[in-house]
Design an enzyme around this catalytic site. Structure first.
Site, mmCIF file in Angstrom:
data_model
loop_
_atom_site.group_PDB
_atom_site.id
_atom_site.type_symbol
_atom_site.label_atom_id
_atom_site.label_comp_id
_atom_site.label_asym_id
_atom_site.label_seq_id
_atom_site.Cartn_x
_atom_site.Cartn_y
_atom_site.Cartn_z
ATOM 1 N N GLU A 118 0.818 -1.214 0.000
ATOM 2 C CA GLU A 118 0.000 0.000 0.000
ATOM 3 C C GLU A 118 0.852 1.264 0.000
ATOM 4 O OE1 GLU A 118 -3.330 -0.077 2.639
ATOM 5 O OE2 GLU A 118 -3.677 -2.185 2.262
ATOM 6 N N LYS A 165 -15.713 -1.811 3.327
ATOM 7 C CA LYS A 165 -15.093 -2.128 2.041
ATOM 8 C C LYS A 165 -16.174 -2.677 1.118
ATOM 9 C CE LYS A 165 -10.570 -3.667 3.838
ATOM 10 N NZ LYS A 165 -9.938 -4.862 4.472
HETATM 11 C C1 2PG Z 1 -7.047 -4.232 5.450
HETATM 12 C C2 2PG Z 1 -6.823 -4.040 3.972
HETATM 13 C C3 2PG Z 1 -6.356 -2.662 3.643
HETATM 14 P P1 2PG Z 1 -6.546 -6.066 2.401
HETATM 15 O O1 2PG Z 1 -6.715 -5.274 6.024
HETATM 16 O O2 2PG Z 1 -7.624 -3.362 6.080
HETATM 17 O O3 2PG Z 1 -5.252 -2.280 4.425
HETATM 18 O O4 2PG Z 1 -5.964 -5.004 3.455
HETATM 19 O O5 2PG Z 1 -7.161 -5.329 1.308
HETATM 20 O O6 2PG Z 1 -5.363 -6.905 2.002
HETATM 21 O O7 2PG Z 1 -7.569 -6.880 3.183
HETATM 22 MG MG MG Z 2 -7.721 -4.578 7.962
#
Ligand code: 2PG
Ligand code: MG
Length: 430
Positions: free
Chosen positions: A204, A336
Site C-alpha cells: 500500500e 469495504k
Molecule cells: C485491510 C486491507 C487494507 P486487504 O486489512 O484493512 O489495508 O488489506 O485489502 O489486504 O484486506
Molecule cells: Mg484490515
C-alpha cells in the site's frame, strides 16, 4: 433513464493481478465505469471474489468467468432497468445470484455492475458521484488514516503487524491532515535510510522496514513524528491494523518475528498494553475475526479511549455488525465495498454503524485501481474517516487527491471535524 448495455473487461490492480471493470451504458449514451479492488488479508466471511483458477493463466487469477457473468446473466437482468433505482437493481442482483456470499456469479462481477450503475446515474444527472450517492446530504470531509510502515501479508510477513498508520489529531482542515502526513512520511524515509533498515515498499505504498521486533516499528514511527516537528499523541496519533486473523492459527496468536505465541487472553493483554504504552488512538482487528470473547475483553478494557475497528471481524456485513453491536465487541466498522458486493449493502452497513453511535471507516483494499469511488462514498455518507494505505503510489494518491477536488466542489458547504468524530461517539482519547 434506462440502462441499455453492460460491458466488462479484465484490467489489472496495483499488484498487477487481474480484476474486473464493468461499463454501463444508458439510453442517452451516458456511461459509468465500475472498477473492483482486491484484498490480500481477506476475512473468511467476505463475499466471494470469483477467479478462474486456471493455473496456466495469470496463476489462476484471471477473471474471465466473472466477465462472462456480467455480459451474460447479469446484463439480461439489468438491461432495461431504471439507472436511478440503485436499491432495486442491487436487490435484483442479490436475488439473481441466490447465494449468501455471492459465490455463484462472483462478488467482483456483481460489485463492478453495482458501481458502474451508480457512476452512470451520477453522470446522467451531471452530478459528482458524492452528490448523487449522498442525495445532496454528504458534506463531511474525512479524517484520513495514512500508512507509514507496512507489514503482514502486504510485505511478505517481514513484520507481523500489517499497518502502522498516523492520524492528524489537531488538524483544522482536510488539507492540513495531508500536510502533516506528508511531513511525517518524508521524515520516516529519512530515518529509515539513515538506519539502513529499508527493505522496500509494502503493497500500500508504506515503507517496508527490516526490524527484529514489532515494537521497534513504534519507536521508528514516534521518531518520525518527532523529526517532522510534532508531538506523538497530541498532534499526531498512531493507528494500527493488526490484521490479527492472519496471526491466528490452531487457537493461538503468533508473532513470528519474535517467535512468541499467545492464547486469546494473552494477546488481548498485549493489545491493551500497547495502547497504555504508546500514543495509539485506533486499532483495527486487534483480535481474530471470530474471537468474539477476545474482542469483548479488548472493548471493555480500552473501548472508551481508543477506536476499535472491526474489518475481518465484520466484513461490511450487516448481520455481523449487528451481532457486534449487541455483544459490544468494537466501536467502529471498516467499510469495504467488495467485502459485501453491492453499493446498497455497503451504504446500509454505514448507516447501521452510525445508528449505533459507532464510527464507519471507509477503506481501500491492498490491491487497488486508479478509481476513486471510495473518496466519494466517504463524503456522500458523512462517514468521517477514510483509509487508503500510504502517501505514495498513484492508486493511493488518486483517493486523497479526489477528496481535495470534492472539497473544492463543495465550496462553503464542506465540513471538517477531524478527530472530533471520536468524542462525538464517546471515545475520549487519552
Ligand atoms: C485491510 C486491507 C487494507 P486487504 O486489512 O484493512 O489495508 O488489506 O485489502 O489486504 O484486506
Ligand atoms: Mg484490515
Amino acid at each position: 433513464m434506462k440502462i441499455t448495455s453492460l460491458d466488462a473487461l479484465q484490467i489489472f490492480d496495483s499488484r498487477g493481478n487481474p480484476t474486473v471493470e464493468v461499463i454501463a451504458t444508458l439510453e442517452d449514451g451516458t456511461t459509468g465505469h465500475g472498477l473492483v479492488p482486491s484484498g490480500a488479508s481477506t476475512g473468511h466471511h467476505e463475499a466471494l471474489e470469483l477467479r478462474d483458477g486456471d493455473k496456466s493463466r495469470f496463476n489462476g487469477k484471471s477473471v474471465f468467468k466473472a466477465l462472462s457473468h456480467v455480459t451474460g446473466e447479469i446484463a439480461s437482468e439489468v438491461i432495461g432497468r431504471d439507472v436511478f433505482d440503485q436499491t432495486g437493481l442491487d436487490a435484483a442482483l442479490i436475488a439473481l445470484d441466490g447465494t449468501p456470499g455471492k459465490s455463484r456469479l462472483g462478488a467482483n462481477a456483481i460489485l463492478g455492475t453495482s458501481m458502474a450503475v451508480a457512476q452512470a446515474a451520477a453522470n446522467a444527472k451531471r452530478l459528482p458521484l458524492f452528490e448523487s450517492l449522498g442525495q445532496g446530504e454528504g458534506t463531511l470531509l474525512p479524517l484520513p488514516e495514512i500508512q507509514i510502515f507496512g507489514g503482514g501479508k502486504h510485505a511478505q510477513g517481514r513484520i507481523d503487524i500489517q499497518d502502522f498508520m498516523i492520524m492528524a489529531l489537531t488538524a483544522k482542515s482536510y488539507d492540513e491532515t495531508l500536510e502533516v502526513t506528508s511531513n511525517v512520511f518524508h521524515a520516516a524515509a529519512e530515518i529509515m535510510r539513515k538506519r539502513g533498515l529499508l527493505a522496500g515498499v509494502a503493497d500500500e505504498g508504506g515503507y517496508w522496514p527490516m526490524f527484529d521486533r514489532n515494537e521497534d516499528v513504534f519507536d521508528a514511527l514516534i521518531a518520525s513524528i518527532e523529526l517532522a516537528g510534532y508531538t506523538p499523541g497530541r498532534e499526531v496519533g498512531i493507528s494500527l491494523d493488526i490484521a490479527a486473523t492472519d496471526l491466528f492459527h490452531d487457537g493461538h496468536y503468533t508473532l513470528g518475528l519474535e517467535k512468541r505465541r499467545f492464547n486469546s487472553e494473552q494477546f488481548a493483554a498485549l493489545m491493551i498494553g500497547w495502547v497504555e504504552k504508546y500514543p495509539i488512538v485506533s486499532i483495527e482487528d486487534p483480535m481474530a475475526e471470530d474471537d468474539w470473547d477476545g474482542w469483548k475483553s479488548v472493548r471493555q478494557a480500552i473501548g472508551h479511549r481508543c477506536q476499535l475497528i472491526g474489518d475481518d471481524h465484520f466484513t461490511t456485513n450487516i448481520t455481523r455488525i449487528e451481532r457486534g453491536i449487541a455483544a459490544n465487541t468494537a466501536n467502529a466498522v471498516l467499510i469495504k465495498l467488495n467485502q459485501i458486493g453491492t453499493v446498497t449493502e455497503t451504504i446500509a452497513a454505514i448507516r447501521r454503524t452510525q445508528k449505533a453511535g459507532w464510527l464507519p471507516v471507509v477503506s481501500a483494499r491492498s490491491g487497488e485501481t486508479e478509481d476513486s469511488f471510495i473518496a466519494h462514498l466517504a463524503v456522500a455518507t458523512n462517514a468521517g474517516q477514510l483509509k487508503v494505505g500510504s502517501f505514495s503510489r498513484s492508486e493511493r494518491m488518486a483517493k486523497w487527491n479526489e477528496v481535495l477536488r470534492i472539497q473544492r466542489q463543495l465550496g462553503n458547504r464542506a465540513r471538517f471535524i477531524g478527530a472530533g468524530i471520536f468524542s462525538n461517539s464517546g471515545i475520549q482519547l487519552s
